[in-house]
Write an enzyme that holds these catalytic residues in place. Sequence first.
Site, mmCIF file in Angstrom:
data_model
loop_
_atom_site.group_PDB
_atom_site.id
_atom_site.type_symbol
_atom_site.label_atom_id
_atom_site.label_comp_id
_atom_site.label_asym_id
_atom_site.label_seq_id
_atom_site.Cartn_x
_atom_site.Cartn_y
_atom_site.Cartn_z
ATOM 1 N N ASP A 13 0.328 0.448 13.990
ATOM 2 C CA ASP A 13 0.343 1.810 13.088
ATOM 3 C C ASP A 13 -0.662 2.530 13.773
ATOM 4 O O ASP A 13 -1.524 1.713 14.401
ATOM 5 C CB ASP A 13 0.386 1.361 11.619
ATOM 6 C CG ASP A 13 0.279 2.595 10.969
ATOM 7 O OD1 ASP A 13 0.961 3.514 11.050
ATOM 8 O OD2 ASP A 13 -0.593 2.661 10.027
ATOM 9 N N LEU A 14 -0.872 3.662 13.432
ATOM 10 C CA LEU A 14 -1.975 4.452 13.915
ATOM 11 C C LEU A 14 -2.996 4.869 12.767
ATOM 12 O O LEU A 14 -4.032 4.732 12.845
ATOM 13 C CB LEU A 14 -1.398 5.889 14.653
ATOM 14 C CG LEU A 14 -2.527 6.801 15.196
ATOM 15 C CD1 LEU A 14 -3.464 6.192 16.172
ATOM 16 C CD2 LEU A 14 -1.780 8.109 15.700
ATOM 17 N N ASP A 15 -2.408 5.625 12.110
ATOM 18 C CA ASP A 15 -3.021 6.314 10.432
ATOM 19 C C ASP A 15 -3.680 5.173 9.698
ATOM 20 O O ASP A 15 -2.753 4.477 9.187
ATOM 21 C CB ASP A 15 -2.270 7.216 9.999
ATOM 22 C CG ASP A 15 -1.865 8.437 10.779
ATOM 23 O OD1 ASP A 15 -2.773 9.250 11.482
ATOM 24 O OD2 ASP A 15 -0.577 8.743 10.976
ATOM 25 N N THR A 21 -7.386 8.849 10.097
ATOM 26 C CA THR A 21 -6.583 9.862 9.471
ATOM 27 C C THR A 21 -5.903 9.673 8.280
ATOM 28 O O THR A 21 -5.421 10.638 7.993
ATOM 29 C CB THR A 21 -5.543 10.218 10.807
ATOM 30 O OG1 THR A 21 -5.058 8.789 11.264
ATOM 31 C CG2 THR A 21 -6.023 10.944 11.873
ATOM 32 N N LYS A 49 1.112 6.287 2.404
ATOM 33 C CA LYS A 49 0.655 5.782 3.418
ATOM 34 C C LYS A 49 1.789 5.337 4.192
ATOM 35 O O LYS A 49 2.980 4.643 3.731
ATOM 36 C CB LYS A 49 -0.437 4.739 3.196
ATOM 37 C CG LYS A 49 -1.786 5.073 3.085
ATOM 38 C CD LYS A 49 -2.736 3.953 2.918
ATOM 39 C CE LYS A 49 -4.163 4.377 2.256
ATOM 40 N NZ LYS A 49 -4.849 3.233 1.581
ATOM 41 N N SER A 120 4.079 4.504 14.799
ATOM 42 C CA SER A 120 3.432 5.545 13.816
ATOM 43 C C SER A 120 4.624 6.380 13.488
ATOM 44 O O SER A 120 5.458 6.963 14.352
ATOM 45 C CB SER A 120 2.325 6.349 14.549
ATOM 46 O OG SER A 120 2.039 7.413 13.404
ATOM 47 N N ALA A 121 4.883 6.742 12.089
ATOM 48 C CA ALA A 121 5.671 7.685 11.397
ATOM 49 C C ALA A 121 5.362 9.138 11.932
ATOM 50 O O ALA A 121 6.014 10.189 11.685
ATOM 51 C CB ALA A 121 5.856 7.589 9.835
ATOM 52 N N LYS A 151 9.742 3.731 7.280
ATOM 53 C CA LYS A 151 9.075 2.561 6.683
ATOM 54 C C LYS A 151 9.468 2.665 5.040
ATOM 55 O O LYS A 151 9.417 3.651 4.576
ATOM 56 C CB LYS A 151 7.671 2.610 6.691
ATOM 57 C CG LYS A 151 7.321 2.256 8.404
ATOM 58 C CD LYS A 151 5.634 2.537 8.780
ATOM 59 C CE LYS A 151 5.176 2.634 10.231
ATOM 60 N NZ LYS A 151 4.074 2.888 10.306
ATOM 61 N N GLU A 175 -0.818 -3.046 10.536
ATOM 62 C CA GLU A 175 -0.457 -1.807 9.536
ATOM 63 C C GLU A 175 -1.608 -1.795 8.425
ATOM 64 O O GLU A 175 -2.270 -2.943 8.141
ATOM 65 C CB GLU A 175 0.885 -2.410 8.560
ATOM 66 C CG GLU A 175 1.995 -1.802 9.082
ATOM 67 C CD GLU A 175 2.186 -0.175 8.881
ATOM 68 O OE1 GLU A 175 1.234 0.309 8.197
ATOM 69 O OE2 GLU A 175 2.818 0.681 9.501
ATOM 70 N N ASP A 176 -1.705 -0.827 7.781
ATOM 71 C CA ASP A 176 -2.593 -0.625 6.734
ATOM 72 C C ASP A 176 -1.852 -0.281 5.312
ATOM 73 O O ASP A 176 -2.221 0.017 4.247
ATOM 74 C CB ASP A 176 -3.730 0.645 7.010
ATOM 75 C CG ASP A 176 -2.864 1.808 6.872
ATOM 76 O OD1 ASP A 176 -1.938 2.117 7.542
ATOM 77 O OD2 ASP A 176 -3.540 2.776 6.310
HETATM 78 C C1 G6P Z 1 2.038 8.142 9.052
HETATM 79 C C2 G6P Z 1 0.929 8.462 7.918
HETATM 80 C C3 G6P Z 1 1.524 9.306 6.770
HETATM 81 C C4 G6P Z 1 2.224 10.473 7.209
HETATM 82 C C5 G6P Z 1 3.295 10.010 8.334
HETATM 83 C C6 G6P Z 1 3.636 11.443 9.080
HETATM 84 O O1 G6P Z 1 2.981 7.248 8.638
HETATM 85 O O2 G6P Z 1 0.480 7.182 7.282
HETATM 86 O O3 G6P Z 1 0.685 9.545 5.653
HETATM 87 O O4 G6P Z 1 3.078 11.452 6.378
HETATM 88 O O5 G6P Z 1 2.615 9.629 9.376
HETATM 89 O O6 G6P Z 1 2.819 12.243 9.747
HETATM 90 P P1 G6P Z 1 2.800 13.579 10.344
HETATM 91 O O7 G6P Z 1 1.749 13.796 11.184
HETATM 92 O O8 G6P Z 1 4.301 13.556 11.154
HETATM 93 O O9 G6P Z 1 3.306 14.533 9.287
HETATM 94 MG MG MG Z 2 -0.977 3.677 8.417
#
Ligand code: G6P
Ligand code: MG
Length: 223
Positions: A13-15, A21, A49, A120-121, A151, A175-176
């Site tokens: 995962d990224l954020d 972020t 998240k 990452s989503a 997710k 993941e977080d």
């Molecule tokens: C990640 C973050 C979410 C965010 C999603 C979509 O999963 O944890 O908080 O809403 O990405 O991100 P985006 O940059 O496409 O709005």
């Molecule tokens: Mg995350």
Amino acid sequence: MTKFADIKGFVFDLDGVITDTSILHGTAWHQLADSLGVAWSDELANGLKGISRMDSLEMILKAGGKENDYTQAEKEQLATQKNTNYVAEVDKMTPANILPGMKAFLDDLRAKGYQLSLASASKNAPRVLGKLQLADYFPKIVDPASLTHGKPDPEIYTKGAELLNLPANQCIGVEDAAAGVAAINAAGEVSLGIGDATELGAADMVFADTAEVTLDNIAKKLG
Ligand code: G6P
Ligand code: MG
């Protein structure tokens, strides 16, 4: 149960995992919630998240009992507004925004021949990786636009392992978010959670902080 020696790849995962972020996403959603008159809470913030942009907006509207107050076009406008604010913050990021220990961990994984992919989503993931100067580490990124389900559905983690041509049980998902840990578990990968052990109780292993995430510590937990 998978042994450490069986692991060949990591699906990240990224954020909130590689960079901070998740705080920026939270701040941008908080701003929007305030402007809509929806009360903000830590619980709402944590629940967002790992959740896609439009699903996050739906959750916020629902929390405020406003899920029927906007047309689809208006909702898209609200999501765009949040994203514009978020991207303005992302564009200020530098490699200094990589979370503690993560650069060293990625370097170690690469040096030891583990394969890496990103699950990452976020549609902003390539932009964020660019700002962190980590794009080279992740030539393999699951395209969130290609997903039918977000997710906690396993789809994004299943695709992350497929990009590596590895069976799920040879991958560790990192993941977080509780929704992300559920997705990793449902995909049949080993789940590594970073954050609160109670919140991430479903994970195969939990580290309180990114600085603790090292191959040695993972080996100790996995056996
Ligand atoms: C990640 C973050 C979410 C965010 C999603 C979509 O999963 O944890 O908080 O809403 O990405 O991100 P985006 O940059 O496409 O709005
Ligand atoms: Mg995350």
